[in-house]
Design a protein around this motif. Sequence first.
Motif, PDB file in Angstrom:
ATOM      1  N   THR A   4       1.651   1.476   6.035  1.00 38.09           N
ATOM      2  CA  THR A   4       0.664   1.449   6.714  1.00 38.09           C
ATOM      3  C   THR A   4       0.030   1.261   5.537  1.00 38.09           C
ATOM      4  O   THR A   4      -0.346   2.056   4.849  1.00 38.09           O
ATOM      5  CB  THR A   4       0.777   1.827   7.900  1.00 38.09           C
ATOM      6  N   ASP A   5      -1.924   0.839   5.784  1.00 31.77           N
ATOM      7  CA  ASP A   5      -3.128   1.152   5.604  1.00 31.77           C
ATOM      8  C   ASP A   5      -3.490   1.856   6.145  1.00 31.77           C
ATOM      9  O   ASP A   5      -3.883   1.195   7.708  1.00 31.77           O
ATOM     10  CB  ASP A   5      -3.070   0.008   5.057  1.00 31.77           C
ATOM     11  N   ASP A   6      -4.313   2.804   5.515  1.00 32.77           N
ATOM     12  CA  ASP A   6      -5.746   2.984   6.862  1.00 32.77           C
ATOM     13  C   ASP A   6      -6.761   2.241   6.486  1.00 32.77           C
ATOM     14  O   ASP A   6      -6.935   1.517   6.041  1.00 32.77           O
ATOM     15  CB  ASP A   6      -6.616   4.238   6.305  1.00 32.77           C
ATOM     16  N   GLU A   7      -7.132   1.720   8.663  1.00 28.42           N
ATOM     17  CA  GLU A   7      -8.616   0.452   8.252  1.00 28.42           C
ATOM     18  C   GLU A   7      -9.770   1.364   7.723  1.00 28.42           C
ATOM     19  O   GLU A   7      -9.991   2.506   8.200  1.00 28.42           O
ATOM     20  CB  GLU A   7      -8.404   0.081   9.847  1.00 28.42           C
ATOM     21  N   GLY A   8     -10.516   0.674   7.500  1.00 29.94           N
ATOM     22  CA  GLY A   8     -11.297   0.990   6.880  1.00 29.94           C
ATOM     23  C   GLY A   8     -11.459   1.906   5.575  1.00 29.94           C
ATOM     24  O   GLY A   8     -12.753   2.175   4.594  1.00 29.94           O
ATOM     25  N   LEU A   9     -10.390   1.951   4.483  1.00 33.70           N
ATOM     26  CA  LEU A   9     -10.398   2.631   3.472  1.00 33.70           C
ATOM     27  C   LEU A   9     -10.031   1.873   2.552  1.00 33.70           C
ATOM     28  O   LEU A   9      -9.979   1.881   1.754  1.00 33.70           O
ATOM     29  CB  LEU A   9      -9.487   4.197   3.546  1.00 33.70           C
ATOM     30  N   GLY A  10      -9.551   0.582   3.244  1.00 32.05           N
ATOM     31  CA  GLY A  10      -9.176   0.403   1.674  1.00 32.05           C
ATOM     32  C   GLY A  10      -6.935   0.146   1.921  1.00 32.05           C
ATOM     33  O   GLY A  10      -6.900   1.302   2.229  1.00 32.05           O
ATOM     34  N   ALA A  11      -6.680  -0.936   1.051  1.00 31.32           N
ATOM     35  CA  ALA A  11      -6.063  -1.021   1.053  1.00 31.32           C
ATOM     36  C   ALA A  11      -4.618   0.613   0.400  1.00 31.32           C
ATOM     37  O   ALA A  11      -5.995   1.145  -0.948  1.00 31.32           O
ATOM     38  CB  ALA A  11      -4.329  -1.380   0.804  1.00 31.32           C
ATOM     39  N   HIS A  12      -3.621   1.130  -0.308  1.00 29.43           N
ATOM     40  CA  HIS A  12      -3.772   2.364  -0.610  1.00 29.43           C
ATOM     41  C   HIS A  12      -2.454   2.082  -1.784  1.00 29.43           C
ATOM     42  O   HIS A  12      -2.313   2.764  -3.078  1.00 29.43           O
ATOM     43  CB  HIS A  12      -2.324   3.214  -0.082  1.00 29.43           C
ATOM     44  N   HIS A  13      -2.457   0.515  -2.469  1.00 30.36           N
ATOM     45  CA  HIS A  13      -1.756  -0.166  -3.306  1.00 30.36           C
ATOM     46  C   HIS A  13      -2.437  -0.157  -5.013  1.00 30.36           C
ATOM     47  O   HIS A  13      -2.403  -1.054  -5.692  1.00 30.36           O
ATOM     48  CB  HIS A  13      -1.033  -1.482  -2.986  1.00 30.36           C
ATOM     49  N   GLY A  14      -4.091  -0.183  -3.996  1.00 30.49           N
ATOM     50  CA  GLY A  14      -4.562   0.115  -5.428  1.00 30.49           C
ATOM     51  C   GLY A  14      -5.639  -0.898  -6.076  1.00 30.49           C
ATOM     52  O   GLY A  14      -6.009  -1.431  -6.803  1.00 30.49           O
ATOM     53  N   HIS A  15      -5.159  -2.034  -4.886  1.00 28.05           N
ATOM     54  CA  HIS A  15      -5.966  -3.650  -4.776  1.00 28.05           C
ATOM     55  C   HIS A  15      -6.846  -3.795  -3.824  1.00 28.05           C
ATOM     56  O   HIS A  15      -7.883  -2.928  -3.111  1.00 28.05           O
ATOM     57  CB  HIS A  15      -4.796  -4.936  -4.403  1.00 28.05           C
ATOM     58  N   LYS A  16      -8.661  -3.996  -4.609  1.00 26.30           N
ATOM     59  CA  LYS A  16      -9.043  -4.868  -4.568  1.00 26.30           C
ATOM     60  C   LYS A  16      -9.571  -5.803  -3.318  1.00 26.30           C
ATOM     61  O   LYS A  16      -8.601  -6.175  -4.206  1.00 26.30           O
ATOM     62  CB  LYS A  16     -10.699  -4.722  -5.213  1.00 26.30           C
ATOM     63  N   HIS A  17      -9.776  -6.013  -2.682  1.00 31.94           N
ATOM     64  CA  HIS A  17     -10.305  -7.005  -1.955  1.00 31.94           C
ATOM     65  C   HIS A  17     -11.744  -7.345  -2.182  1.00 31.94           C
ATOM     66  O   HIS A  17     -12.787  -7.003  -1.985  1.00 31.94           O
ATOM     67  CB  HIS A  17     -10.428  -7.112  -0.128  1.00 31.94           C
TER      68      HIS A  17
END
Length: 97
Positions: free
Chosen positions: A83-96
């Motif tokens: 799962t990802d924390d909403e508002g904190l970005g992805a844990h996978h290191g990808h930037k949107h």
Amino acid sequence: MSVQDDLTSVQRCLDDLSRSVGRLEQQLGSTNLDMRRVRADADHLRESVQLLRAAATVQAAPRKPELVPIPDQPYDDALWTDTDDEGLGAHHGHKHR
């Protein structure tokens, strides 16, 4: 005007009707078929308004919200894998972008 106010107003009108029917019964006699029918109808209206008042009182009663107990112990961390924390970005290191 609230429902209870309206029901009280109807009750007053029915009280007036009942008094008027009583006066007619004294003048016409209670053995007259039409008079008995009017008396029965007036009594039926009174009973119906009493039932309506009782139903309105039950509906107007405030409902207590259903309480949901929340345990004090922390949740199992396995619930949060993938799962990802909403508002904190992805844990996978990808930037949107």
